[in-house]
Design an enzyme around this catalytic site. Structure first.
Site, PDB file in Angstrom:
ATOM      1  N   HIS A  77       0.816  -1.214   0.000  1.00  0.00           N
ATOM      2  CA  HIS A  77       0.000   0.000   0.000  1.00  0.00           C
ATOM      3  C   HIS A  77       0.851   1.266   0.000  1.00  0.00           C
ATOM      4  CE1 HIS A  77      -3.923  -2.011   1.615  1.00  0.00           C
ATOM      5  NE2 HIS A  77      -3.451  -2.582   0.507  1.00  0.00           N
ATOM      6  N   GLU A  79       0.763   3.925   1.828  1.00  0.00           N
ATOM      7  CA  GLU A  79       1.226   4.368   3.145  1.00  0.00           C
ATOM      8  C   GLU A  79       2.460   3.591   3.580  1.00  0.00           C
ATOM      9  OE1 GLU A  79      -3.384   4.342   3.280  1.00  0.00           O
ATOM     10  OE2 GLU A  79      -1.775   3.236   2.289  1.00  0.00           O
ATOM     11  N   CYS A 102      -6.254   1.634   5.485  1.00  0.00           N
ATOM     12  CA  CYS A 102      -6.823   0.382   5.986  1.00  0.00           C
ATOM     13  C   CYS A 102      -6.236   0.096   7.370  1.00  0.00           C
ATOM     14  CB  CYS A 102      -6.510  -0.767   5.024  1.00  0.00           C
ATOM     15  SG  CYS A 102      -4.773  -1.267   5.013  1.00  0.00           S
ATOM     16  N   CYS A 105      -2.393  -0.657   7.358  1.00  0.00           N
ATOM     17  CA  CYS A 105      -1.569   0.553   7.232  1.00  0.00           C
ATOM     18  C   CYS A 105      -1.647   1.408   8.482  1.00  0.00           C
ATOM     19  CB  CYS A 105      -1.989   1.356   6.005  1.00  0.00           C
ATOM     20  SG  CYS A 105      -1.495   0.558   4.463  1.00  0.00           S
TER      21      CYS A 105
END
Length: 158
Positions: A77, A79, A102, A105
């Site tokens: 992801h 992040e 999410c 993260c």
């Protein structure tokens, strides 16, 4: 007289997150992230994509197949990539991200010391992962705010 038609800090940093998202090969969800320190200096940028060394053409980008044949098993992801790309300590930093983080993260953001999250989309609101993410964020004392698309776009945008 100075130019009166300049963008805000929020527009600038979210614009960088949006630009970073354009690097993603994901056909469904392109996410970008930009982390700034307390001095408004960019310390990290990331987007969602496969780990280094994995071919974008050889792995699955589908989301509705079994886990090992879907993007969810492989994509890092935005992040997480931003945290891994950081050039300095992230304690008390602000994350600008195009999609609310999410729960996986959020764990990383809490551990990294992020204190504010500025996001655009919140399309997963109500899902179990979003509920967990929001709970972690609140318990860790992280603030968040949503930037609406109208706030980000400029009248002078081409």
């Amino acid at each position: 007289m100075k130019n009166q038609n300049y963008i805000s800090w929020d527009q600038y940093f979210m614009g960088l997150a949006k630009l970073s998202a354009l690097r993603s090969k994901d056909p469904n969800t392109q996410v970008g992230a930009c982390i700034i320190n307390q001095d408004k200096r960019i310390v990290a940028i990331g987007y969602n994509g496969l780990p280094i060394g994995m071919s974008d053409d050889e792995f699955h980008w589908e989301k509705n197949q079994d886990y090992s044949n879907s993007k969810y098993a492989y994509v890092v992801h935005a992040e997480a990539n931003a945290i891994l790309n950081a050039t300095s300590n992230l304690k008390n930093s602000t994350l600008y991200v195009t999609l609310f983080p999410c729960n996986e993260c959020m764990k990383l953001l809490v551990q990294a010391g992020i204190k504010e999250i500025v996001y655009m989309s919140d399309k997963d609101k109500g899902k179990e992962s979003h509920i967990a993410s929001t709970l972690m964020m609140k318990k860790a004392g992280i603030t968040s705010r949503q930037m609406k698309l109208e706030t980000i776009l400029l009248e002078t945008e081409v």
